[in-house]
Design an enzyme around this catalytic site. Structure first.
Site, short mmCIF file in Angstrom:
data_model
loop_
_atom_site.label_atom_id
_atom_site.label_comp_id
_atom_site.label_asym_id
_atom_site.label_seq_id
_atom_site.Cartn_x
_atom_site.Cartn_y
_atom_site.Cartn_z
N PHE A 1 16.34 89.91 18.78
CA PHE A 1 16.47 90.74 19.98
C PHE A 1 15.38 90.39 20.98
O PHE A 1 14.22 90.20 20.59
CB PHE A 1 16.27 92.22 19.64
CG PHE A 1 17.22 92.80 18.64
CD1 PHE A 1 16.98 92.69 17.27
CD2 PHE A 1 18.37 93.48 19.07
CE1 PHE A 1 17.85 93.25 16.35
CE2 PHE A 1 19.23 94.05 18.15
CZ PHE A 1 18.97 93.92 16.78
N ASP A 2 15.74 90.40 22.23
CA ASP A 2 14.74 90.41 23.31
C ASP A 2 14.22 91.85 23.34
O ASP A 2 14.83 92.77 22.81
CB ASP A 2 15.41 90.01 24.62
CG ASP A 2 14.48 90.14 25.81
OD1 ASP A 2 14.98 90.44 26.92
OD2 ASP A 2 13.26 89.94 25.64
#
Lengths: 339, 260
Positions: A184-185
């Protein structure tokens, strides 16, 4: 204890034929265009219209589609399910994969044939014949929706459903078959886009200043926080059986924030949410592509098309979350509408 | 519309006859015989359904002014009290602008006979007993409920239930299954008169309990009857309620798939 164990083993085949209740399962809805490769059919649809498209589909009904960008991810979800069933044969806390498509039911038989061909465990689907599937996503308590169409993804996000747009990369690097890896960012994915707004409006220095001042104030949540939470819940089930080192789920945070400064606020927020992330990679602005290539996630969520494209160039399967301030700068990237 | 066999279409065009749909007066008008200021009956549960049937006819004739495969709607009374209200019923129908081809003023004794004499393909009622009696005589009988009242009037929405439990108390299931299959074939043919979008008929399939194979089988069964579903939902155990609320079907058909 022994008689009970025998009973559990005897019941297991039966259990596998019943399907988990939506409230117990982690429901992942995928569209046919991301689960499979349908470029040829898409072209028929765009160039010759919908009637010809359906005729083509029926004509090729016995030819299974090839795997699409979401295929490795779905296979990895099934691997996790197999491991969960071994440890908790009675539990409904599993991944439930649902096929959700705007396609007309005419394509149904070809899709079922394809699912059979690839040995996928997908027993629920929804072919809406053109109308919005959002109502069904909600009825199914969907935890994550993956589609090729950004408009539909945006619609899902506004309804509070975690969603992302997937693209077919030129090449797909090999990913693990035994461990699900989700990356995930941070900003505008796990967290809200509040800090990104500061950066976009006032620049990097102001961003650092703001983060330092607000280090102890939690970031607001982003659209994918709930999905990370759902993954964490399943991970804990493996830890409870002493399988922390051998856990078939691994999560990653891949952020442009830097470890020494702005990254601290991100970690504090995750900790306050009670969420564990296995690896946090603070790139301090360096390109994400090479790092992702090392991780080889089954899926990587980011809100910026720039990073999605960078990832795809190196063969990482990336999914765009069209959320937050960064979307105003994504205007030149429009996905085609349609099925 | 996707057509798999042009030749059969041409041959069958000559043999197309109307689809006779009988609706009870109780279903068309508010139960209890509620009246408006003019002493006419107020629209009831089946009202939107009748309007949708009418819409289909209008569109069919627009496509082909010589179309013979149309809905032929009969309003039927099924008990003596309503039987005596014949003029009020016909006036109310006219007042509401509904196109009804015939009226059958029967009572509880002879309404079944009238259904058979009129070659009714589909019998719609809000009374469970009446539906049961119809089924027992081999007439495809569908029980309407309050959900039908909130369905659209611009599009007829038909829902096929692929693996519903067969009502074993419905008597000679075979006769009813045949009636269901021929009605479904007619609906399928009607649907085929229109394109994929903007059709006044929409057909959906739902399988409730089984997995994808049972849905695949249901799709194949429908296809063998000449029915191409627009939408398909394989629920595999998810509660049907929310899905039905989203689909808003005017009525449900399950007899095509019964096991006998």
């Amino acid at each position: 204890m022994t008689p009970l164990r025998h009973l559990a083993v005897h019941l297991r085949p039966w259990k596998q034929n019943t399907h988990p209740k939506p409230e117990n399962a982690v429901t992942v809805a995928v569209s046919s265009r991301v689960l499979f490769r349908t470029e040829r059919e898409q072209k028929v649809f765009e160039q010759q219209g919908v009637e010809e498209y359906l005729r083509y589909q029926i004509e090729h009904e016995n030819e299974p589609f090839a795997p699409g960008p979401a295929f490795p991810f779905v296979k990895a979800l099934e691997t996790v399910n197999a491991r969960l069933r071994e440890l908790y044969p009675q539990s409904e806390e599993l991944f439930d994969i649902v096929l959700v498509t705007y396609n007309h039911a005419h394509v149904g038989i070809r899709l079922i044939n394809t699912i059979n061909h690839h040995n996928l465990f997908i027993e629920r689907f929804c072919m809406t014949g053109g109308s919005s599937p959002i109502g069904y996503l909600k009825a199914w308590q969907t935890n994550l929706y993956l589609s090729a169409d950004a408009n539909k993804v945006r619609e899902a996000l506004t309804e509070g459903i975690a969603a992302a747009t997937m693209f077919m990369p030129e090449k797909m690097t090999e990913v693990s078959e035994s461990q699900l890896r989700v990356a995930f960012d941070g900003d505008a994915v796990l967290f809200s886009d509040e800090s990104e707004r500061i950066f976009k409006a006032h620049g990097l220095d102001k961003f650092f200043e703001h983060e330092k001042e607000n280090e102890d104030r939690l970031l607001d949540h982003g659209p994918l926080k709930g999905f990370l939470e759902a993954l964490g819940k399943l991970q804990k089930k493996f830890y409870a059986k002493g399988q922390r080192l051998d856990c078939p789920i691994r999560t990653y945070l891949v952020t442009a924030r830097s470890a020494a400064s702005s990254g601290i606020r991100a970690l504090k927020t995750l900790r306050a949410w009670g969420l564990e992330i296995d690896e946090a990679l603070f790139l301090a602005g360096a390109p994400k592509g090479p790092m992702l290539e090392k991780i080889r996630p089954h899926i990587y969520f980011d809100d910026q098309m720039f990073h999605i494209e960078g990832a795809a160039e190196m063969g990482t399967i990336a999914a765009h979350v069209p959320y937050g301030i960064a979307q105003k700068h994504n205007s030149k990237h429009n996905t085609s509408a349609g099925k | 519309m996707v057509s798999t066999d042009q030749k059969t279409d041409v041959k069958e065009k000559e043999a197309d006859c109307p689809v006779v749909v009988a609706v009870t007066s109780h279903a068309v008008f508010e139960s209890g015989g509620a009246e408006d200021p003019d002493g006419l009956y107020v629209g009831g549960i089946a009202f939107p359904l009748l309007q949708a049937l009418q819409k289909v006819n209008e569109r069919l004739l627009k496509e082909n002014p010589a179309e013979s495969l149309l809905f032929d709607v009969i309003v039927i009374t099924t008990e003596s009290q309503q039987q005596q209200q014949s003029s009020r019923i016909t006036e109310s129908i006219r007042h509401h602008g509904l196109k009804v081809s015939r009226f059958c003023f029967s009572n509880e004794e002879d309404f079944i006979e009238n259904l058979l004499n009129n070659n009714v393909h589909l019998f719609l009622t809000t009374n469970r007993n009446e539906a049961l009696q119809g089924s027992q005589k081999g007439v495809l009988s569908v029980l309407l409920d309050e959900h039908t009242a909130s369905c659209p009037t611009e599009q007829l929405r038909v829902l096929f239930c692929g693996d519903a439990v067969v009502q074993s108390e419905a008597g000679p299931a075979l006769a009813s299954k045949q009636a269901a299959q021929s009605f479904s074939a007619q609906i399928g043919k009607m649907r085929g008169r229109f394109g994929l979008f903007d059709s006044p008929i929409s057909i959906a399939l739902v399988t409730s309990r089984g997995g994808r194979e049972s849905c695949g089988d249901a799709l194949r069964t429908l296809r063998s009857l000449g029915v191409n579903a627009d939408e398909a939902y394989c629920l595999a155990g998810v509660p049907r309620g929310p899905i039905k609320r989203l689909l808003r079907p005017h009525f449900l058909l399950s007899e095509c798939f019964s096991s006998n």
